[in-house]
Design a protein around this motif. Structure first.
Motif, short mmCIF file in Angstrom:
data_model
loop_
_atom_site.label_atom_id
_atom_site.label_comp_id
_atom_site.label_asym_id
_atom_site.label_seq_id
_atom_site.Cartn_x
_atom_site.Cartn_y
_atom_site.Cartn_z
N VAL A 151 5.55 3.64 -8.23
CA VAL A 151 6.19 2.55 -7.48
C VAL A 151 6.21 1.27 -8.31
CG1 VAL A 151 6.07 1.13 -5.40
CG2 VAL A 151 5.60 3.59 -5.26
N ALA A 152 5.13 1.00 -9.04
CA ALA A 152 5.07 -0.19 -9.89
C ALA A 152 6.16 -0.14 -10.96
CB ALA A 152 3.69 -0.30 -10.54
N TRP A 153 6.36 1.05 -11.55
CA TRP A 153 7.43 1.23 -12.56
C TRP A 153 8.79 0.88 -11.96
CZ3 TRP A 153 11.36 4.82 -11.79
CH2 TRP A 153 12.29 4.92 -12.84
N LEU A 154 9.06 1.40 -10.77
CA LEU A 154 10.35 1.16 -10.11
C LEU A 154 10.57 -0.32 -9.82
CD1 LEU A 154 12.89 2.18 -8.57
CD2 LEU A 154 11.43 2.40 -6.54
N LEU A 155 9.56 -0.97 -9.25
CA LEU A 155 9.70 -2.38 -8.89
C LEU A 155 9.79 -3.28 -10.13
CD1 LEU A 155 7.19 -2.57 -5.89
CD2 LEU A 155 9.69 -2.28 -5.82
N ASP A 156 9.05 -2.90 -11.17
CA ASP A 156 9.14 -3.64 -12.43
C ASP A 156 10.54 -3.50 -13.04
OD1 ASP A 156 7.99 -4.92 -14.95
OD2 ASP A 156 8.57 -2.95 -15.73
N HIS B 237 1.18 -4.43 3.38
CA HIS B 237 2.35 -3.78 3.98
C HIS B 237 2.35 -2.30 3.57
CE1 HIS B 237 4.00 -7.77 4.89
NE2 HIS B 237 3.64 -8.12 3.66
N SER B 238 2.70 -1.45 4.52
CA SER B 238 2.77 -0.01 4.23
C SER B 238 4.10 0.31 3.54
CB SER B 238 2.64 0.79 5.53
OG SER B 238 2.69 2.18 5.25
N LEU B 239 4.02 0.91 2.37
CA LEU B 239 5.20 1.33 1.61
C LEU B 239 4.91 2.74 1.05
CD1 LEU B 239 7.99 0.11 0.50
CD2 LEU B 239 6.73 -0.24 -1.63
N PRO B 240 4.86 3.74 1.92
CA PRO B 240 4.41 5.07 1.48
C PRO B 240 5.36 5.74 0.49
CG PRO B 240 5.25 5.15 3.74
CD PRO B 240 5.20 3.70 3.36
N ASP C 174 0.87 -1.18 0.00
CA ASP C 174 0.00 0.00 0.00
C ASP C 174 0.90 1.22 0.00
OD1 ASP C 174 -1.66 2.14 0.74
OD2 ASP C 174 -2.89 0.91 2.07
N VAL C 175 0.91 1.97 -1.11
CA VAL C 175 1.85 3.08 -1.24
C VAL C 175 1.23 4.42 -0.85
CG1 VAL C 175 3.13 1.85 -3.01
CG2 VAL C 175 1.39 3.49 -3.72
N ARG C 176 0.05 4.39 -0.22
CA ARG C 176 -0.52 5.63 0.33
C ARG C 176 0.31 6.09 1.52
NH1 ARG C 176 -6.12 4.30 2.27
NH2 ARG C 176 -5.00 2.45 2.99
N SER C 177 0.03 7.27 2.04
CA SER C 177 0.79 7.79 3.18
C SER C 177 0.54 6.96 4.42
CB SER C 177 0.38 9.25 3.46
OG SER C 177 -0.95 9.30 3.95
N MET D 289 12.97 1.88 -0.77
CA MET D 289 11.72 1.21 -1.12
C MET D 289 11.99 -0.15 -1.75
SD MET D 289 9.32 4.37 -2.47
CE MET D 289 7.74 3.54 -2.30
N VAL D 290 12.94 -0.19 -2.67
CA VAL D 290 13.30 -1.45 -3.31
C VAL D 290 13.82 -2.45 -2.28
CG1 VAL D 290 14.98 -2.55 -4.85
CG2 VAL D 290 13.71 -0.54 -5.62
N GLU D 291 14.65 -1.97 -1.36
CA GLU D 291 15.22 -2.86 -0.34
C GLU D 291 14.14 -3.39 0.60
OE1 GLU D 291 19.77 -1.04 -0.07
OE2 GLU D 291 18.25 -0.42 1.40
N ALA D 292 13.16 -2.54 0.93
CA ALA D 292 12.06 -2.98 1.81
C ALA D 292 11.25 -4.09 1.13
CB ALA D 292 11.16 -1.79 2.15
#
Length: 346
Positions: free
Chosen positions: A108-113, A38-41, A22-25, A78-81
């Motif tokens: 965030v999806a772009w980064l993780l992809d 999991h919180s990933l703001p 969940d990439v919300r705040s 974020m990637v490490e988490a």
């Protein structure tokens, strides 16, 4: 690889197999979220506010530029988490969502992809998930209600039924509250109303998948309000229309059970709980109950309170449309979960 967008039903199915981020705040997440996520703001509370203000007062492009400044310095962490959590889960597939399935989840999806994860995002985001939650309460379920006066050990009976392979939803467990003025004692903080609904909807959906023609969903007979949260009205109405198997247990047996459960708490906590129901209990009974506590007569205090709750439960049970037809008394000799669960199944 490419990011795949999922509709809510597909997202729900995959959320049982893969980690949800969940990439919300953190404030949005704390208020309520998809159970198990999991919180990933992407932005913290303050950053979200600044980006949102720029979007509304200036332009989308200005908001994106500000957002990228915040995003850039967080990418590695974020990637490490996500890497750590997916290692623990032994998967490289993740689900990501934001509030409306917009820029935050896309970023965030772009980064993780890019990093090598298989990424799914939720079309419409958390807002769509909330619509799914509310729809679960509109559905009809084969429900069996377990009733009984306070101190009947209904929660333990439900646990015993669950141990025997029955489908059970513990409403008080989801609410972190036992339902009475003493219900918060020894419990973690209650979830907010929205989070309680999310938890209940998840339980209903999970149980519905397991239903067969011979299975029912067992629930405890509750008031609509459990502490500070409410059972959704449309679902509560469905509960009130179902048959109730009422555990008819002698007063003294229930009193001993209550003593074991609540007698361990401090006098201060018990007095405060009594004061909370002063208006309904009445001035004289309140004074007598508190005096019993002061004089270490815990049993005397609880006997007063148990009579009060018995009257309240009976009055509430009679508000059903056909209480004589719906409430079936099951005589029980004691508060023994195993024995009483077997009686219910018979």
């Amino acid at each position: 690889m490419a990011v795949t967008k999922l509709l809510i039903d597909e997202f729900i199915v995959l959320s049982k197999q893969y980690p949800v981020f969940d990439v919300r705040s953190e404030g949005e997440f704390e208020h309520a979220h998809i159970p198990g996520a999991h919180s990933l703001p992407l932005f913290n509370n303050e950053e979200r506010k600044i980006v949102g203000t720029a979007y509304k007062q200036e332009s989308k492009q200005k908001a994106i530029k500000i957002g990228l400044k915040y995003f850039g310095v967080k990418m590695v962490k974020m990637v490490e988490a996500v890497e750590q959590l997916t290692e623990d889960a032994n998967t490289k597939t993740v689900l990501v969502h934001c509030w409306r399935g917009g820029m935050r989840s896309a970023g965030v999806a772009w980064l993780l992809d890019l990093y090598g994860f298989k990424v799914y995002t939720l079309v419409g985001g958390y807002k769509t998930y909330r619509n799914w939650v509310l729809k679960q309460f509109d559905l009809t379920y084969p429900i069996q209600i377990v009733g009984g006066y306070t101190g009947s050990g209904k929660t333990e009976v439900l646990q015993e039924l669950s141990n025997r392979g029955e489908l059970v939803i513990d409403l008080e467990g989801l609410a972190h509250h036992k339902g009475s003025a003493f219900g918060a004692l020894g419990q973690p903080p209650q979830p907010r109303q929205e989070m309680f609904e999310n938890l209940l909807a998840t339980q209903l959906s999970d149980k519905a998948v397991l239903l067969t023609s011979e299975k029912v969903i067992w629930l405890e007979d509750e008031s609509q309000r459990i502490g500070e949260v409410n059972i959704p009205t449309i679902f509560f109405k469905q509960m009130r229309e179902k048959k109730v198997l009422f555990l008819d247990i002698p007063f003294d047996e229930r009193l001993q059970y209550i003593l074991q459960g609540y007698g361990k708490f401090s006098k201060e906590h018990l007095v405060n709980a009594v004061i909370r129901i002063k208006k309904r209990l009445g001035g004289l009974e309140t004074k007598t109950a508190i005096n019993c506590l002061i004089e270490d007569d815990i049993m005397g205090c609880f006997a007063i309170l148990l009579k009060y709750y018995d009257k309240g439960y009976f009055a509430g049970s009679q508000k059903r449309e056909n209480p004589e037809q719906l409430i079936h008394k099951i005589p029980c000799n004691s508060v023994d979960a195993k024995t009483n669960a077997i009686r219910l199944l018979q």
